[in-house]
Design an enzyme around this catalytic site. Sequence first.
Site, mmCIF file in Angstrom:
data_model
loop_
_atom_site.group_PDB
_atom_site.id
_atom_site.type_symbol
_atom_site.label_atom_id
_atom_site.label_comp_id
_atom_site.label_asym_id
_atom_site.label_seq_id
_atom_site.Cartn_x
_atom_site.Cartn_y
_atom_site.Cartn_z
ATOM 1 N N CYS A 1 0.821 -1.221 0.000
ATOM 2 C CA CYS A 1 0.000 0.000 0.000
ATOM 3 C C CYS A 1 0.850 1.263 0.000
ATOM 4 C CB CYS A 1 -0.900 0.023 1.235
ATOM 5 S SG CYS A 1 -2.127 -1.277 1.322
ATOM 6 N N VAL B 1 0.474 4.148 -2.779
ATOM 7 C CA VAL B 1 -0.193 5.412 -2.449
ATOM 8 C C VAL B 1 0.671 6.599 -2.853
ATOM 9 C CG1 VAL B 1 -0.940 6.868 -0.535
ATOM 10 C CG2 VAL B 1 -1.673 4.495 -0.636
#
Length: 507
Positions: free
Chosen positions: A154, A158
Amino acid sequence: MSDKPDALTVRDHNTLFKSPEYQEQRERKKQFEGGSSPEEVARVAEWTRTWEYREKNFAREQLSINPLKACQPLGAVLAAVGFAGTLPLVHGSQGCTSYFRGHLSRHFKEPVPTVSSSMTEDSAVFGGLNNLIEALGTSVHLYKPDMVAVSTTCMAEVIGDDLQNFIASARQKGAISEEIAVPYAHTPSFVGSHVLGYDNMLRGILTYLTEGKKAKSNGTVNIVPGFDPYVGNIREIKRLLDVLGVKHVVLGDHSDSLDSPATGEYHMYPGGTPLEAAADSINADATIFLQALGSYRTKEITGKWDGETVMLNPPIGIANTDTFITEVARVAGVEVPDEITAERGRLLDAMTDSHAYLHGKRVAIAGDPDFVNGMLGFLLEMGMEPIHVLSSNGDETWATRARGILAGSPFGTKATVWPGKDAWHLRSLVFTEPVDLIVGATHLKHLAREANVQLFRAGFPIFDRHHLHRFPIYGYAGGLQLLTQLVNSILDEVDRNAPDHSFDIVR
């Protein structure tokens, strides 16, 4: 040293937390928790088992409770260890990488060599370029892999880290040589599941290795097992292809990587598909996918090759295995030998022997999309009645296929199919429409215990039972193994609950 007689006795949590001091401590904590009374807890728990609560439960849209899936990078790690001399590198935090290693190790009971770029708060602000360059250089220097397969978590996704440019920068700075293979895949944890992550990583590996390798036919058949938690399945498929006399390559063979022998010497990269064979897979006569729903990304690559692409359900049970054997024989131009026909007959005979104890059993099944669809075929062949069919990472395409399988049998008429639902949804289903058996992974044991329903462990992950992953459930021999486990687990329950007059010696 304590003078208590049991001071040296090592107690596990089953007995430790029953001791008076722990029970007293637990009761004292309640005054600070502000919790409800035991009577109120019991009342609400009972209400959550009703149809009224089920309607509220299924009305929720923005919340998942115990989804039966893992995240993409976990699948990417499994794909990477299926290739010889390959080190998975997760571009993200150490904690994420430890989770992936631990999750796979608890299922396969094997170490899973995986390294991390160890991103921290600074990396989240300034980007992870330096982390990845250092990770690549250190990993190649210390662990001497032939290939490093990079995936993301993640944090890297991101902030928008570009793996292609980062890897190129690592080469330019001399951290790694031009010779070392470094395929990659962007595998954000916040979308998809471990199945998609596996597919993305496999596509990345094959794209990298086959570039510029197109030539004339090599006379082989590629087998793509997909995210398969049973090393026994891969070995059984290879055995069947040997019996058929078909030259083959398994693209993603983690059977030895995650089931290596204890010889007293540790090998970091046991087994795996040879990189040369994977590079030449572009020239195969056909590529057969054993998990059609979990292989869309890889099919985008193989669909551009000259060989035929065949998408199948997992070969679980008679009909699914028949289709697999028939398709392999067709694309390879071989006859099915008597040895395989005899295996099929033995499975049919065993099914006839055991069907009385399985026929009519109401079943709830949950798991990965391809696994569920493969298992549905087997359950229906045994005359079992699926009632609740659920997949947290299944979409409407999966649901349509599942409904088609169910519609093909008179035992599938009572079933409802639930794509994208989680274990808390399944709890409502099981309490409002009870079943005799739940088929699925370890995480369903809490529901099974609460509902007083037997859990037949199958799929991924299985943490609390040993060695199931070593045995196949694919093919006729795998079907016999699956049937043996299933009927004997049912018979265990029959004996456990039998009154004295029905505690039979012969079943």
